[in-house]
Design an enzyme around this catalytic site. Structure first.
Site, PDB file in Angstrom:
ATOM      1  N   PRO A  96      48.850  -9.812 -38.709  1.00  0.00           N
ATOM      2  CA  PRO A  96      50.329 -10.312 -38.023  1.00  0.00           C
ATOM      3  C   PRO A  96      50.679  -9.473 -37.170  1.00  0.00           C
ATOM      4  CG  PRO A  96      50.611  -9.791 -40.440  1.00  0.00           C
ATOM      5  CD  PRO A  96      49.195  -9.781 -40.298  1.00  0.00           C
ATOM      6  N   VAL A  97      51.029 -10.052 -35.983  1.00  0.00           N
ATOM      7  CA  VAL A  97      51.643  -9.103 -34.889  1.00  0.00           C
ATOM      8  C   VAL A  97      52.872  -8.696 -35.130  1.00  0.00           C
ATOM      9  CG1 VAL A  97      52.343  -9.317 -32.383  1.00  0.00           C
ATOM     10  CG2 VAL A  97      50.341 -10.853 -33.123  1.00  0.00           C
ATOM     11  N   GLY A 100      53.805  -3.935 -38.526  1.00  0.00           N
ATOM     12  CA  GLY A 100      53.631  -2.652 -38.898  1.00  0.00           C
ATOM     13  C   GLY A 100      52.301  -2.309 -39.446  1.00  0.00           C
ATOM     14  N   LEU A 101      51.482  -3.409 -39.203  1.00  0.00           N
ATOM     15  CA  LEU A 101      49.886  -3.216 -39.732  1.00  0.00           C
ATOM     16  C   LEU A 101      48.997  -2.804 -38.581  1.00  0.00           C
ATOM     17  CD1 LEU A 101      49.684  -6.076 -42.539  1.00  0.00           C
ATOM     18  CD2 LEU A 101      50.597  -3.734 -43.206  1.00  0.00           C
ATOM     19  N   SER A 103      48.470  -4.228 -35.739  1.00  0.00           N
ATOM     20  CA  SER A 103      47.588  -5.153 -34.983  1.00  0.00           C
ATOM     21  C   SER A 103      47.164  -4.950 -33.535  1.00  0.00           C
ATOM     22  CB  SER A 103      48.370  -6.647 -34.923  1.00  0.00           C
ATOM     23  OG  SER A 103      49.536  -6.345 -34.179  1.00  0.00           O
ATOM     24  N   ALA A 105      46.585  -1.951 -32.410  1.00  0.00           N
ATOM     25  CA  ALA A 105      45.721  -0.589 -32.208  1.00  0.00           C
ATOM     26  C   ALA A 105      44.316  -1.279 -32.452  1.00  0.00           C
ATOM     27  CB  ALA A 105      46.097   0.247 -32.990  1.00  0.00           C
ATOM     28  N   ALA A 106      44.230  -2.214 -33.645  1.00  0.00           N
ATOM     29  CA  ALA A 106      43.219  -2.959 -34.055  1.00  0.00           C
ATOM     30  C   ALA A 106      42.541  -3.523 -33.066  1.00  0.00           C
ATOM     31  CB  ALA A 106      43.451  -3.546 -35.341  1.00  0.00           C
ATOM     32  N   ASP A 147      48.385   5.143 -35.225  1.00  0.00           N
ATOM     33  CA  ASP A 147      47.634   3.860 -35.474  1.00  0.00           C
ATOM     34  C   ASP A 147      46.204   3.830 -35.089  1.00  0.00           C
ATOM     35  OD1 ASP A 147      50.319   3.338 -36.540  1.00  0.00           O
ATOM     36  OD2 ASP A 147      50.357   1.391 -35.244  1.00  0.00           O
TER      37      ASP A 147
HETATM   38  C1  MEV Z   1      54.018   2.971 -36.527  1.00  0.00           C
HETATM   39  O1  MEV Z   1      53.008   2.551 -37.265  1.00  0.00           O
HETATM   40  C2  MEV Z   1      54.473   4.436 -36.763  1.00  0.00           C
HETATM   41  C3  MEV Z   1      55.434   5.077 -36.089  1.00  0.00           C
HETATM   42  O2  MEV Z   1      55.807   6.239 -36.502  1.00  0.00           O
HETATM   43  C4  MEV Z   1      55.314   5.039 -34.754  1.00  0.00           C
HETATM   44  C5  MEV Z   1      54.186   6.213 -34.053  1.00  0.00           C
HETATM   45  O3  MEV Z   1      53.959   6.812 -34.937  1.00  0.00           O
HETATM   46  O4  MEV Z   1      53.720   5.909 -33.037  1.00  0.00           O
HETATM   47  C6  MEV Z   1      56.900   4.296 -36.210  1.00  0.00           C
END
Ligand code: MEV
Length: 308
Positions: A96-97, A100-101, A103, A105-106, A147
């Protein structure tokens, strides 16, 4: 046809503080992934088909700041190719966009791999990671690079910004439940909000980031020694510091509380926060109960993943 896959990721400990040079622990999540296929084409130009983000366009019509377009350009530039062959680039992702997973970068990692292979010059991991990091700047503004690193290497990573990649050993595998609030949230905004706090009172926030760093060190030791139950209270402590950074949200709080009540050993938000996903550490037999509690508390999706 050339095809590449890249997994999603979760941050176990240390998000946000990692932007300020503290360590963080992240692991790949193989249950979700981005897939990129590069096909030869008869039509001129490079056509990008990314139905998940409603994109169907020829490369030259897209703004150079659009991450997918910029990644393609950067691969050509890196390989010193100035005449673009006609291609179709097909992007599909089950990640999912804005959740926090990882998406963005993947997609970048899979795209760099599939495209460089299609051009006859598959790039090494180090270059894939460096190019994906450049795209992360477009998504996130001031990313730490965690990420793209965990997704490129698809291994557990102990990450410190601007330092060589370090992986860690998982002595006893453990189980994490991931709950999606269904609320998409911009990592760029969450990172920007923490930066504002830090700018207003940097000595205080440096202290908070140090406290996160200590949690990360303790968590790494616990994981490497197989003392998995210690991770629960460490997750709770990390979550409290993230709350203080103002990156939790009512939906995240609801899921974190539900997981704890259902017997999770600890729970926290994961990634940029303000929406997106949370994670909970569970006993091997606690999976059904915690997953059901998360769904009842409004989780849009629940993934169970084994670390190690
Ligand atoms: C994002 O997945 C993690 C953060 O720490 C941002 C980052 O490290 O670039 C919120």
């Amino acid at each position: 046809m050339n095809r590449a896959f890249a997994p999603g990721k979760i941050i176990l400990f240390g998000e946000h503080a990692v932007v300020y040079g503290r360590p963080a622990l992240a692991v790949p999540v193989m249950q979700v992934q981005a897939k990129v296929e590069v096909l030869d084409s008869n039509a001129p130009g490079i056509w990008i088909e990314a139905p998940d983000v409603n994109l169907h366009a020829e490369l030259s019509t897209l703004p150079a700041t659009l991450p997918i377009a910029s990644v393609i350009q950067s691969v050509f530039q890196h390989l010193n190719i100035s005449r673009f062959p006609p291609l179709i680039v097909r992007v599909n992702s089950s990640i999912p966009v804005a959740s926090g997973l990882g998406s963005g970068a993947a997609v970048s990692v899979a795209l760099i791999r599939a495209l460089s292979s299609a051009l006859g010059c598959p790039l090494p991991d180090e270059t894939v990671n460096a190019l994906a990091y450049e795209a992360e700047k477009l998504y996130h503004g001031t990313p730490s690079g965690i990420d793209n690193t965990v997704i490129t290497y698809a291994r557990p990573v102990y990450f410190v910004k601007n330092q060589p990649i370090e992986t860690f050993q998982v002595k006893e595998p453990f189980t994490i439940v991931i709950g999606d609030t269904g609320v998409s949230a911009s990592t760029k905004e969450a990172v920007g909000a923490v930066r504002k706090l830090w700018e207003a009172n940097s000595p205080y926030w440096e202290g908070v980031f140090d406290a996160v760093g200590r949690i990360v060190q303790q968590a790494r030791r616990a994981i490497e020694c197989g003392e998995v139950t210690l991770l629960g209270p460490l997750m709770d402590a990390n979550h409290a510091l993230l709350q203080e950074m103002t990156v939790s949200s009512p939906e995240l709080e609801r899921l974190v509380a539900a997981a704890r009540l259902a017997g999770a050993l600890g729970a926290k938000l994961s990634g940029g926060g303000r929406g997106g996903n949370m994670i909970a550490l569970i006993r091997p037999d606690g999976q059904e109960q915690v997953a059901a509690a998360l769904r009842a508390a409004g989780a849009r999706n629940v993934i169970v993943t084994q670390v190690g």
